[in-house]
Scaffold this motif. Structure first.
Motif, mmCIF file in Angstrom:
data_model
loop_
_atom_site.group_PDB
_atom_site.id
_atom_site.type_symbol
_atom_site.label_atom_id
_atom_site.label_comp_id
_atom_site.label_asym_id
_atom_site.label_seq_id
_atom_site.Cartn_x
_atom_site.Cartn_y
_atom_site.Cartn_z
ATOM 1 N N VAL A 158 10.226 52.416 47.849
ATOM 2 C CA VAL A 158 10.595 51.767 46.593
ATOM 3 C C VAL A 158 11.801 50.846 46.774
ATOM 4 C CG1 VAL A 158 11.222 52.134 44.211
ATOM 5 C CG2 VAL A 158 9.733 53.764 45.331
ATOM 6 N N LEU A 159 12.876 51.387 47.346
ATOM 7 C CA LEU A 159 14.111 50.607 47.431
ATOM 8 C C LEU A 159 13.976 49.314 48.229
ATOM 9 C CD1 LEU A 159 16.972 53.219 47.729
ATOM 10 C CD2 LEU A 159 16.316 51.829 45.807
ATOM 11 N N ILE B 173 23.098 53.448 46.629
ATOM 12 C CA ILE B 173 22.740 52.040 46.843
ATOM 13 C C ILE B 173 22.347 51.391 45.519
ATOM 14 C CG2 ILE B 173 21.008 50.548 47.885
ATOM 15 C CD1 ILE B 173 20.972 52.569 50.228
ATOM 16 N N VAL B 174 21.496 52.101 44.756
ATOM 17 C CA VAL B 174 21.063 51.536 43.468
ATOM 18 C C VAL B 174 22.249 51.396 42.526
ATOM 19 C CG1 VAL B 174 19.500 51.814 41.550
ATOM 20 C CG2 VAL B 174 18.822 52.618 43.769
ATOM 21 N N LEU B 175 23.138 52.407 42.532
ATOM 22 C CA LEU B 175 24.295 52.372 41.634
ATOM 23 C C LEU B 175 25.204 51.203 41.957
ATOM 24 C CD1 LEU B 175 25.388 56.084 41.337
ATOM 25 C CD2 LEU B 175 24.692 54.569 39.511
ATOM 26 N N ILE B 176 25.449 50.984 43.251
ATOM 27 C CA ILE B 176 26.360 49.904 43.635
ATOM 28 C C ILE B 176 25.762 48.555 43.234
ATOM 29 C CG2 ILE B 176 27.300 48.705 45.642
ATOM 30 C CD1 ILE B 176 28.003 51.383 46.789
ATOM 31 N N ASP B 184 29.563 41.098 37.969
ATOM 32 C CA ASP B 184 29.310 39.660 37.943
ATOM 33 C C ASP B 184 28.963 39.178 36.544
ATOM 34 O OD1 ASP B 184 29.776 39.596 40.591
ATOM 35 O OD2 ASP B 184 27.680 39.700 41.193
ATOM 36 N N GLY B 185 28.767 40.146 35.611
ATOM 37 C CA GLY B 185 28.444 39.756 34.245
ATOM 38 C C GLY B 185 27.082 39.104 34.123
ATOM 39 N N LEU B 186 26.123 39.547 34.931
ATOM 40 C CA LEU B 186 24.774 38.990 34.826
ATOM 41 C C LEU B 186 24.128 39.435 33.520
ATOM 42 C CD1 LEU B 186 23.354 39.551 38.404
ATOM 43 C CD2 LEU B 186 24.537 37.571 37.496
ATOM 44 N N ASP B 187 23.078 38.734 33.158
ATOM 45 C CA ASP B 187 22.345 39.111 31.956
ATOM 46 C C ASP B 187 21.774 40.513 32.125
ATOM 47 O OD1 ASP B 187 21.304 38.103 29.363
ATOM 48 O OD2 ASP B 187 19.418 38.707 30.308
ATOM 49 N N ARG B 188 21.808 41.284 31.032
ATOM 50 C CA ARG B 188 21.436 42.697 31.176
ATOM 51 C C ARG B 188 19.980 42.900 31.569
ATOM 52 N NH1 ARG B 188 25.031 45.849 26.631
ATOM 53 N NH2 ARG B 188 26.993 45.155 27.520
ATOM 54 N N SER B 189 19.129 41.951 31.217
ATOM 55 C CA SER B 189 17.712 42.130 31.532
ATOM 56 C C SER B 189 17.481 42.185 33.036
ATOM 57 C CB SER B 189 16.897 40.998 30.917
ATOM 58 O OG SER B 189 17.341 39.772 31.464
ATOM 59 N N VAL B 190 18.434 41.650 33.833
ATOM 60 C CA VAL B 190 18.295 41.690 35.286
ATOM 61 C C VAL B 190 18.361 43.136 35.786
ATOM 62 C CG1 VAL B 190 19.303 40.886 37.455
ATOM 63 C CG2 VAL B 190 19.353 39.417 35.461
ATOM 64 N N SER B 191 19.127 43.970 35.056
ATOM 65 C CA SER B 191 19.430 45.310 35.572
ATOM 66 C C SER B 191 18.443 46.379 35.131
ATOM 67 C CB SER B 191 20.826 45.730 35.125
ATOM 68 O OG SER B 191 21.731 44.690 35.340
ATOM 69 N N TYR B 192 17.429 46.003 34.334
ATOM 70 C CA TYR B 192 16.499 47.032 33.850
ATOM 71 C C TYR B 192 15.819 47.771 34.989
ATOM 72 C CZ TYR B 192 17.042 45.219 29.111
ATOM 73 O OH TYR B 192 17.555 44.847 27.910
ATOM 74 N N ASP B 193 15.489 47.021 36.049
ATOM 75 C CA ASP B 193 14.829 47.643 37.215
ATOM 76 C C ASP B 193 15.637 48.819 37.734
ATOM 77 O OD1 ASP B 193 12.773 45.999 37.222
ATOM 78 O OD2 ASP B 193 13.235 44.951 39.089
ATOM 79 N N LEU B 199 16.636 56.454 36.445
ATOM 80 C CA LEU B 199 16.064 57.468 35.556
ATOM 81 C C LEU B 199 14.890 58.166 36.235
ATOM 82 C CD1 LEU B 199 16.264 55.666 32.110
ATOM 83 C CD2 LEU B 199 17.626 57.576 32.926
ATOM 84 N N VAL B 200 14.062 57.372 36.946
ATOM 85 C CA VAL B 200 12.908 57.969 37.625
ATOM 86 C C VAL B 200 13.371 58.942 38.705
ATOM 87 C CG1 VAL B 200 11.017 57.466 39.203
ATOM 88 C CG2 VAL B 200 11.298 56.108 37.158
#
Lengths: 218, 219
Positions: A158-159, B173-176, B184-193, B199-200
């Motif tokens: 996945v990652l 890794i995902v958290l960082i 960076d203040g990116l749009d939040r929709s970028v971070s949904y993944d 959560l999974v």
């Protein structure tokens, strides 16, 4: 004889893919050149590793429900062989990377994650050494093995898809299928995968039988 | 219903024990605060990426210390006593829930102190807080189960680190990545993944722990 047909098949496939992999014509591609033949060795190692780790988890689950020490032995030995496959996969990958990406360790996501997943299984082996009592060791190790497996799946499947990678098929690079795995290469690549998986399984059965004999005569 | 009651009582027991000694909360808080201070003294000024990485390293070690005590610190007699009274599922749920609460409190305090000391606020503070909450959730679910395994194996602290570091790296890794988006203040929709993936992973880890803990607990 009728029971060992798959061993003969495995040997023939590996011999065929090794010899023909070096002799046959490979597509001429920039950067890759002749190193593309490493595909027949590098990728099958990972498939073999995944299969062996899956076998290991299967026997860990069976151990928890049956409590049979044989199942535990099967789980450990398939992990051992899987770790060897993983290390070989990293080594073949590093050699390939040296000639195509310029550095043996290119800090590519897939390289890093593969190394981490191997670490996970080293931790499993260390955990086994830390416990003396056999039944307890088998149970706790089985639990850790099952616990680590889904995380390994996330790590390896996945990652890497979420980030850029130098590997084909990631981060905008076209996959091998897209352009260069032409029909000639397929004729070698698929047999190579099957052959190496079967060889890995064969090694595992041999090691397992050796260990169980040692145990019986100890 | 019985399970729910047991979980409720076990969580109350954990909270009561913690409230009486205040060891874990104060100890780990002091640990975090002094680490942040040491980092500040050695870095003084810091760029954004290092700031982020440093925060997660501090939280990683703090949470290992905080969570590992949940199983390692209980005496064998008390464990046996609880095991005769409650079901193993209730036990693992209550420990996890308690650790999640503890870690969320700790990370939020740590984040507040960290931003205060370094005098830097991420561009998207809301997303960063969401990320730290998700981070404390994942840390506690994974470490609770690993500490149960390590405590059964006998020699605690060392084994805890060896077993949990490889398991926590994917989450880290995902958290960082997620917190980098927030910085960076990116749009939040970028971070949904990334949020979905975290959560999974948490759901997966919880499900596996619930399945495995009853057989770990049986001696």
């Amino acid at each position: 004889m009728y029971k060992s047909w798959w061993k003969i098949l495995a040997s023939l496939l590996v011999i065929y893919s090794t010899i023909w992999g070096f002799l046959s014509k490979a597509p001429e591609l920039p950067i890759l050149h002749e190193s593309i033949r490493n595909l027949y060795f590098h990728v099958p190692m990972w498939f073999g590793m995944i299969v062996l780790f899956s076998i290991s988890v299967f026997y860990s689950v069976r151990f928890l429900s049956s409590g049979n020490p044989e199942d535990d032995l099967k789980a450990v030995e398939s992990t051992n062989v899987g770790v060897i496959y993983g290390v070989l996969g990293i080594i073949t990958g590093a050699i390939w990377a040296k000639f195509t990406w310029g550095q043996a360790w290119s800090f590519d996501v897939k390289q890093n994650f593969a190394a981490i997943s191997i670490l996970m299984y080293f931790a499993y082996l260390i955990l086994r050494n830390a416990i003396d009592e056999e039944q307890k060791r088998a149970k706790i190790a089985a639990i850790y093995n099952i616990f680590a497996f889904p995380i390994m799946v996330v790590l390896l499947f996945v990652l890497p898809r979420l980030s850029d990678s130098l590997h084909p098929g990631n981060g905008g690079n076209p996959g091998f299928n897209a352009y260069d795995l032409d029909s000639r290469m397929r004729m070698i690549f698929y047999p190579a995968c099957l052959g190496w998986i079967l060889i890995g399984y064969w090694i595992y059965t041999l090691v397992y039988r050796l260990r169980s004999l040692e145990k019986k005569h100890a | 219903m019985l399970l729910l009651n047991q979980v409720k009582y076990l969580i109350r027991k954990e909270l009561l024990l913690e409230w009486r000694s205040k060891y874990a909360l104060n100890g780990v808080l002091l640990y975090v605060v002094s680490t942040v201070f040491v980092c500040f003294l050695s870095f003084i000024s810091i760029d954004k990426i290092t700031w982020n990485a440093l925060f997660w390293i501090i939280m990683l070690f703090a949470s290992i210390n905080a969570v590992s005590k949940s199983f390692l610190q209980e005496s064998k007699g008390r464990q046996l006593y609880i095991y005769t009274l409650a079901s193993p599922i209730a036990l693992i749920i209550s420990k996890t829930v308690y650790n999640v609460m503890l870690m969320m409190l700790l990370t939020l305090i740590a984040l507040a102190f960290y931003t205060l000391v370094f005098d830097y606020v991420p561009a998207d503070l809301g997303l960063y807080i969401v990320a730290t909450i998700l981070g404390s959730l994942s840390f506690s679910t994974i470490f609770t189960m690993v500490s149960a395994i390590a405590s059964k194996a006998g020699n605690g602290g060392m084994l805890m680190a060896i077993l949990s570091f490889p398991l926590i790296i994917p989450v880290l890794i995902v958290l960082i990545k997620l917190t980098k988006n927030a910085i960076d203040g990116l749009d939040r929709s970028v971070s949904y993944d990334e949020i979905g993936l975290l959560l999974v992973i948490n759901a997966l880890v919880m499900a596996v722990s619930l399945l495995l803990f009853p057989s770990l607990w049986r001696d």
